[in-house]
Design a protein around this motif. Structure first.
Motif, mmCIF file in Angstrom:
data_model
loop_
_atom_site.group_PDB
_atom_site.id
_atom_site.type_symbol
_atom_site.label_atom_id
_atom_site.label_comp_id
_atom_site.label_asym_id
_atom_site.label_seq_id
_atom_site.Cartn_x
_atom_site.Cartn_y
_atom_site.Cartn_z
ATOM 1 N N MET A 194 -26.352 9.416 -11.985
ATOM 2 C CA MET A 194 -25.849 10.542 -12.729
ATOM 3 C C MET A 194 -24.320 10.557 -12.761
ATOM 4 O O MET A 194 -23.693 9.990 -13.632
ATOM 5 C CB MET A 194 -26.573 11.789 -12.253
ATOM 6 C CG MET A 194 -26.044 12.829 -11.295
ATOM 7 S SD MET A 194 -24.620 13.733 -11.686
ATOM 8 C CE MET A 194 -23.801 13.661 -10.139
ATOM 9 N N SER A 195 -23.588 10.936 -11.786
ATOM 10 C CA SER A 195 -22.401 11.782 -11.954
ATOM 11 C C SER A 195 -21.085 11.150 -12.358
ATOM 12 O O SER A 195 -20.212 11.873 -12.785
ATOM 13 C CB SER A 195 -22.149 12.566 -10.697
ATOM 14 O OG SER A 195 -23.239 13.390 -10.501
ATOM 15 N N VAL A 196 -20.919 9.836 -12.205
ATOM 16 C CA VAL A 196 -19.683 9.251 -12.725
ATOM 17 C C VAL A 196 -19.669 9.528 -14.221
ATOM 18 O O VAL A 196 -18.676 9.984 -14.790
ATOM 19 C CB VAL A 196 -19.628 7.730 -12.476
ATOM 20 C CG1 VAL A 196 -18.428 7.130 -13.183
ATOM 21 C CG2 VAL A 196 -19.561 7.448 -10.980
ATOM 22 N N LYS A 197 -20.818 9.307 -14.811
ATOM 23 C CA LYS A 197 -20.993 9.545 -16.243
ATOM 24 C C LYS A 197 -20.588 10.971 -16.607
ATOM 25 O O LYS A 197 -19.753 11.179 -17.491
ATOM 26 C CB LYS A 197 -22.478 9.296 -16.563
ATOM 27 C CG LYS A 197 -22.877 9.532 -17.973
ATOM 28 C CD LYS A 197 -24.365 9.253 -18.149
ATOM 29 C CE LYS A 197 -25.084 10.551 -18.465
ATOM 30 N NZ LYS A 197 -26.513 10.345 -18.750
ATOM 31 N N LEU A 198 -21.154 11.930 -15.874
ATOM 32 C CA LEU A 198 -20.876 13.325 -16.217
ATOM 33 C C LEU A 198 -19.454 13.719 -15.859
ATOM 34 O O LEU A 198 -18.828 14.522 -16.557
ATOM 35 C CB LEU A 198 -21.898 14.214 -15.522
ATOM 36 C CG LEU A 198 -23.260 14.061 -16.200
ATOM 37 C CD1 LEU A 198 -24.399 14.354 -15.255
ATOM 38 C CD2 LEU A 198 -23.338 14.949 -17.431
ATOM 39 N N GLY A 199 -18.944 13.112 -14.814
ATOM 40 C CA GLY A 199 -17.553 13.366 -14.450
ATOM 41 C C GLY A 199 -16.616 12.944 -15.570
ATOM 42 O O GLY A 199 -15.684 13.672 -15.938
ATOM 43 N N TRP A 227 -25.410 19.928 -17.750
ATOM 44 C CA TRP A 227 -25.109 19.548 -16.360
ATOM 45 C C TRP A 227 -24.613 20.757 -15.564
ATOM 46 O O TRP A 227 -25.074 21.036 -14.468
ATOM 47 C CB TRP A 227 -24.063 18.430 -16.351
ATOM 48 C CG TRP A 227 -23.745 17.909 -14.971
ATOM 49 C CD1 TRP A 227 -24.630 17.650 -13.964
ATOM 50 C CD2 TRP A 227 -22.446 17.578 -14.464
ATOM 51 N NE1 TRP A 227 -23.968 17.166 -12.861
ATOM 52 C CE2 TRP A 227 -22.623 17.111 -13.138
ATOM 53 C CE3 TRP A 227 -21.153 17.608 -15.003
ATOM 54 C CZ2 TRP A 227 -21.561 16.685 -12.341
ATOM 55 C CZ3 TRP A 227 -20.100 17.185 -14.209
ATOM 56 C CH2 TRP A 227 -20.305 16.737 -12.899
ATOM 57 N N PHE A 228 -23.660 21.470 -16.162
ATOM 58 C CA PHE A 228 -23.106 22.619 -15.448
ATOM 59 C C PHE A 228 -24.136 23.725 -15.271
ATOM 60 O O PHE A 228 -24.043 24.547 -14.361
ATOM 61 C CB PHE A 228 -21.856 23.145 -16.161
ATOM 62 C CG PHE A 228 -20.648 22.279 -15.915
ATOM 63 C CD1 PHE A 228 -20.255 21.952 -14.625
ATOM 64 C CD2 PHE A 228 -19.906 21.780 -16.980
ATOM 65 C CE1 PHE A 228 -19.157 21.152 -14.391
ATOM 66 C CE2 PHE A 228 -18.794 20.981 -16.750
ATOM 67 C CZ PHE A 228 -18.423 20.664 -15.461
ATOM 68 N N ALA A 229 -25.130 23.772 -16.162
ATOM 69 C CA ALA A 229 -26.125 24.852 -16.104
ATOM 70 C C ALA A 229 -27.274 24.537 -15.151
ATOM 71 O O ALA A 229 -28.101 25.392 -14.864
ATOM 72 C CB ALA A 229 -26.666 25.110 -17.511
ATOM 73 N N THR A 230 -27.324 23.291 -14.672
ATOM 74 C CA THR A 230 -28.448 22.865 -13.846
ATOM 75 C C THR A 230 -28.010 22.666 -12.395
ATOM 76 O O THR A 230 -26.993 22.025 -12.155
ATOM 77 C CB THR A 230 -29.003 21.509 -14.360
ATOM 78 O OG1 THR A 230 -29.123 21.586 -15.770
ATOM 79 C CG2 THR A 230 -30.335 21.174 -13.738
ATOM 80 N N PRO A 231 -28.740 23.255 -11.432
ATOM 81 C CA PRO A 231 -28.349 23.007 -10.036
ATOM 82 C C PRO A 231 -28.587 21.549 -9.656
ATOM 83 O O PRO A 231 -29.472 20.901 -10.205
ATOM 84 C CB PRO A 231 -29.264 23.932 -9.237
ATOM 85 C CG PRO A 231 -30.437 24.169 -10.117
ATOM 86 C CD PRO A 231 -29.944 24.091 -11.530
#
Lengths: 178, 242
Positions: free
Chosen positions: A1-6, A79-83
């Motif tokens: 997930m998060s590198v992408k979302l970052g 992403w921001f809306a999901t824990p």
């Protein structure tokens, strides 16, 4: 997930080129998350393939600039809306080591716990020292360090709890299996 | 310079079959500029260690040296004087006197020392200033927030020539950021030449110390020191444990 979302989050502020993303990412996460420039480029390529970013010309010096697409923006909002789910840790070496230590005869489990506790405390001391040196207005870095500090603290508390259970168990005497 | 030294200190409560060894041959030194945390489960001897270091209790065997003076060799009057002049205490239960203002609380140990009320008051204001609470000097403890009360207690611990701080869970019931501010203050005092012993069962608090010693069953079983600072300043984050 998060590198992408970052990266999507950074591109939401303004279009950027790879090196710029790398620098900004490091600034925001305060190096808690080591990432090399190659990972930035491969991630950008994947994001472009998935239609989440698109080329937006260059900066005049030949750096290819990327911008967020509408679906990239949607992805970011989701992403921001999901824990974040507690990550599954299929191999927690420490927990496995302790579980195994309990069953191996002659191992002083209390000693194993203490060795780990000392190492965890040293990590905590190092993190705390870094925190002491952070400028008070560098909130992003403080939050990132706090995250590591609270994780290390959780480990220390878990070790304390392991020791209490161990000492309370009739099957062990002073940490060694009877 | 060594501010506190425990040499082979043992404390046994009771005698014969009922004897309980609270502390068992502990050796520990605290130098000026150093903050040492003591961790351990309940009953490991943390509080006994602190009471012995502060001259509030006497060891069964071994020696406690504060500011170069062996406590066991002092008359009770001289011991009380040394305690007032050299040692500051901060306990979870702050022991601020409710009938005295913040400044009066801080000045009290100096007045007991026989210096003039006026000088003591001046020192108290200076100490309160150092900890950022000079503006509440004339208020009573009950009118202060937990964080303010804690700062007053710390100011009292450092008034006058006192340079050895003994703290027992000093962040008590404070919230995370207020507690952290208190630890930061203790740390800064130590960096500017004081020495401190911080007893706590919270790893996150102990981590503010230069050294953490672990007590178990009255003995020191291990010690953790922060890594030496590296050139780029992050020994942990560049590698870290996976």
């Amino acid at each position: 997930m998060s590198v992408k979302l970052g990266l999507l989050a950074l591109l939401d502020e303004q279009p950027m080129y790879g090196y710029q993303l790398h620098t900004t990412f490091k600034e925001r996460t305060g190096d808690t998350w080591p990432l090399n420039i190659g990972q930035i480029y491969t991630t950008l390529a994947r994001l472009e393939r998935d239609g989440l970013v698109e080329p937006a010309g260059d900066d005049g010096d030949g750096h290819a600039i990327y911008a967020l697409t509408d679906s990239g923006r949607d992805e970011l909002r989701r992403w921001f809306a999901t824990p974040v789910a507690r990550a599954d840790r299929p191999r927690d070496e420490l927990a496995i080591k302790l579980a195994v230590a309990l069953t191996v005869s002659g191992v002083d489990v209390r000693e194993v716990l203490q060795t780990q506790r000392t190492a965890t405390l040293r990590d905590l001391q190092d993190l705390t020292r870094q925190k002491r040196e952070v400028a008070p207005d560098d909130l992003a870095w403080l939050l990132a360090l706090d995250s590591l500090i609270f994780q290390a603290e959780a480990e220390a508390r878990w070790l304390d709890s392991c020791e209490e259970r161990l000492l309370g168990s009739p099957a062990y005497r002073n940490g060694v299996a009877r | 310079m060594t501010l506190l030294e425990l040499r082979q200190v043992t404390r046994v409560h009771g005698t014969g079959a009922a004897a309980v060894t609270a502390l068992d041959g502990v050796t520990l030194t605290v130098a000026a500029g150093e903050l040492v945390a003591v961790m351990g489960p309940s009953g490991s001897g943390k509080s006994t260690l602190l009471n012995l270091a502060g001259g509030l209790d006497q060891p069964t065997a071994g020696t406690v040296v504060v500011d170069g003076q062996a406590l066991g060799e002092l008359s009770s009057r001289r011991l009380a004087g040394l305690r007032r002049r050299s040692i500051g205490y901060v306990f979870q239960d702050l022991n601020l006197l409710p009938a005295l203002t913040a400044a009066e609380n801080v000045a009290l140990p100096r007045e007991l020392d026989g210096i003039s009320a006026r000088t003591a008051h001046g020192e108290a204001i200076a100490a309160l200033e150092r900890f950022g609470v000079a503006d509440i000097a004339d208020r009573f403890p009950d009118d202060l927030s937990g964080g303010q009360q804690q700062r007053v207690a710390i100011a009292r611990a450092f008034i006058g020539p006192r340079r050895l701080l003994l703290a027992d869970e000093p962040t008590g019931a404070l919230d995370t950021t207020t507690g952290e501010a208190v630890l930061r203050l203790l740390r800064e005092q130590c960096e500017s030449g004081a020495g401190g012993v911080l007893v706590t069962h919270e790893a996150r608090h102990a981590a503010w110390a230069d050294r953490v010693v672990f007590l178990r069953d009255g003995r020191i079983v291990d010690e953790s020191r922060a890594s030496e600072a590296t050139a780029n300043g992050d020994p942990m984050l560049s590698g870290g444990r996976s």
